[in-house]
Scaffold this motif. Sequence first.
Motif, PDB file in Angstrom:
ATOM      1  N   LEU A 179       0.823  -1.206   0.000  1.00 53.83           N
ATOM      2  CA  LEU A 179       0.000   0.000   0.000  1.00 53.83           C
ATOM      3  C   LEU A 179       0.858   1.257   0.000  1.00 53.83           C
ATOM      4  O   LEU A 179       2.039   1.214   0.351  1.00 53.83           O
ATOM      5  CB  LEU A 179      -0.882   0.013   1.257  1.00 53.83           C
ATOM      6  CG  LEU A 179      -1.706  -1.245   1.520  1.00 53.83           C
ATOM      7  CD1 LEU A 179      -2.361  -1.176   2.895  1.00 53.83           C
ATOM      8  CD2 LEU A 179      -2.746  -1.433   0.425  1.00 53.83           C
ATOM      9  N   LYS A 180       0.228   2.352  -0.349  1.00 52.60           N
ATOM     10  CA  LYS A 180       0.877   3.650  -0.237  1.00 52.60           C
ATOM     11  C   LYS A 180       0.814   4.084   1.238  1.00 52.60           C
ATOM     12  O   LYS A 180       0.340   3.348   2.092  1.00 52.60           O
ATOM     13  CB  LYS A 180       0.166   4.651  -1.159  1.00 52.60           C
ATOM     14  CG  LYS A 180       0.364   4.311  -2.639  1.00 52.60           C
ATOM     15  CD  LYS A 180      -0.532   5.069  -3.600  1.00 52.60           C
ATOM     16  CE  LYS A 180      -0.603   6.535  -3.447  1.00 52.60           C
ATOM     17  NZ  LYS A 180      -1.374   7.196  -4.510  1.00 52.60           N
ATOM     18  N   ALA A 181       1.269   5.287   1.520  1.00 53.34           N
ATOM     19  CA  ALA A 181       1.266   5.808   2.892  1.00 53.34           C
ATOM     20  C   ALA A 181      -0.138   5.792   3.485  1.00 53.34           C
ATOM     21  O   ALA A 181      -1.133   5.979   2.783  1.00 53.34           O
ATOM     22  CB  ALA A 181       1.825   7.233   2.903  1.00 53.34           C
ATOM     23  N   ASN A 182      -0.206   5.538   4.774  1.00 48.91           N
ATOM     24  CA  ASN A 182      -1.466   5.536   5.524  1.00 48.91           C
ATOM     25  C   ASN A 182      -2.456   4.481   5.056  1.00 48.91           C
ATOM     26  O   ASN A 182      -3.653   4.611   5.274  1.00 48.91           O
ATOM     27  CB  ASN A 182      -2.112   6.920   5.509  1.00 48.91           C
ATOM     28  CG  ASN A 182      -1.196   7.981   6.067  1.00 48.91           C
ATOM     29  OD1 ASN A 182      -0.608   7.798   7.135  1.00 48.91           O
ATOM     30  ND2 ASN A 182      -1.042   9.083   5.362  1.00 48.91           N
ATOM     31  N   GLY A 183      -1.962   3.444   4.381  1.00 50.97           N
ATOM     32  CA  GLY A 183      -2.842   2.356   3.964  1.00 50.97           C
ATOM     33  C   GLY A 183      -3.636   2.630   2.707  1.00 50.97           C
ATOM     34  O   GLY A 183      -4.623   1.949   2.422  1.00 50.97           O
ATOM     35  N   GLU A 184      -3.202   3.604   1.923  1.00 50.48           N
ATOM     36  CA  GLU A 184      -3.938   3.980   0.710  1.00 50.48           C
ATOM     37  C   GLU A 184      -3.681   2.989  -0.424  1.00 50.48           C
ATOM     38  O   GLU A 184      -2.564   2.517  -0.628  1.00 50.48           O
ATOM     39  CB  GLU A 184      -3.537   5.384   0.260  1.00 50.48           C
ATOM     40  CG  GLU A 184      -4.355   5.892  -0.906  1.00 50.48           C
ATOM     41  CD  GLU A 184      -4.047   7.330  -1.289  1.00 50.48           C
ATOM     42  OE1 GLU A 184      -4.640   7.795  -2.285  1.00 50.48           O
ATOM     43  OE2 GLU A 184      -3.228   7.977  -0.619  1.00 50.48           O
ATOM     44  N   LEU A 185      -4.737   2.702  -1.182  1.00 46.37           N
ATOM     45  CA  LEU A 185      -4.618   1.839  -2.351  1.00 46.37           C
ATOM     46  C   LEU A 185      -3.884   2.590  -3.476  1.00 46.37           C
ATOM     47  O   LEU A 185      -3.887   3.812  -3.516  1.00 46.37           O
ATOM     48  CB  LEU A 185      -6.002   1.390  -2.824  1.00 46.37           C
ATOM     49  CG  LEU A 185      -6.567   0.152  -2.109  1.00 46.37           C
ATOM     50  CD1 LEU A 185      -6.671   0.306  -0.617  1.00 46.37           C
ATOM     51  CD2 LEU A 185      -7.910  -0.227  -2.689  1.00 46.37           C
ATOM     52  N   ASN A 186      -3.276   1.815  -4.383  1.00 49.40           N
ATOM     53  CA  ASN A 186      -2.430   2.389  -5.425  1.00 49.40           C
ATOM     54  C   ASN A 186      -3.119   2.304  -6.790  1.00 49.40           C
ATOM     55  O   ASN A 186      -3.267   1.230  -7.354  1.00 49.40           O
ATOM     56  CB  ASN A 186      -1.095   1.642  -5.453  1.00 49.40           C
ATOM     57  CG  ASN A 186      -0.049   2.326  -6.277  1.00 49.40           C
ATOM     58  OD1 ASN A 186      -0.358   3.064  -7.207  1.00 49.40           O
ATOM     59  ND2 ASN A 186       1.206   2.083  -5.961  1.00 49.40           N
ATOM     60  N   GLU A 187      -3.495   3.455  -7.311  1.00 54.66           N
ATOM     61  CA  GLU A 187      -4.199   3.523  -8.604  1.00 54.66           C
ATOM     62  C   GLU A 187      -3.314   3.117  -9.784  1.00 54.66           C
ATOM     63  O   GLU A 187      -3.820   2.860 -10.870  1.00 54.66           O
ATOM     64  CB  GLU A 187      -4.760   4.934  -8.828  1.00 54.66           C
ATOM     65  CG  GLU A 187      -3.738   6.015  -9.099  1.00 54.66           C
ATOM     66  CD  GLU A 187      -3.037   6.571  -7.855  1.00 54.66           C
ATOM     67  OE1 GLU A 187      -2.087   7.348  -8.004  1.00 54.66           O
ATOM     68  OE2 GLU A 187      -3.421   6.213  -6.719  1.00 54.66           O
TER      69      GLU A 187
END
Length: 159
Positions: free
Chosen positions: A108-116
Motif C-alpha cells: 500500500l501507499k502511505a497511511n494504507g492507501e490503495l495504489n491507482e
Amino acid sequence: MADEDKKDFNAMLHDNKDMPKFQTITDQKSIEKYGGSRMYFAPPIDYDKVMKQIPCGKVITVGRIREHFAKSSGADFTEPITAGIFVSIAAWASYQRSEDKTPYWRTLKANGELNEKYPGGIEAQKEKLEEEGHTIIQKGRKNIRYFVKDYDSFLFDLK
C-alpha cells in the motif's frame, strides 16, 4: 505509467541500473526531512522480493519497505521516487507473468492507501484485498481515495 501493454516489465524488473548504490545528499532541507544524508537506492528486483514475502491477510506500505532497506543497508533513508516506480514495476511484471506471481496488491501507499497505478487500478486492488478479508474505506468528496481500514493492525513485520 502509460502504454503498460507495450512494455516488458519483467525486463525492467531485472535491470538493476547499477543498483544497489548509495548517494550522499547535501541539501539541508532534505537532510532534515529524511533524517540524514546517506541515501540508498535499491534495485527493482529487491522490491519484488520483499513484496513476495507478504502473506495473505497482511499488508505493507512502500514506506515500511523503504525503512527496511535503509536499516539493512546502513543508510539514513531509501530514495522515495524510485521506490514508488519500482513497486509499480514489480506489480506490472507480476501481472505479465503466468507463474511466480507477486502479491503486489498487499503493498500500500502511505497511511494504507490503495495504489491507482497497479494493474486494474483501485478496483482490482480493492477486490483482491477484500477477498483476503480487508475492509476498504473511501475518503474524500472530490478527491476520492481508498484505504485499508485499520491497515496498521495488519502490517507485516519485515525482519
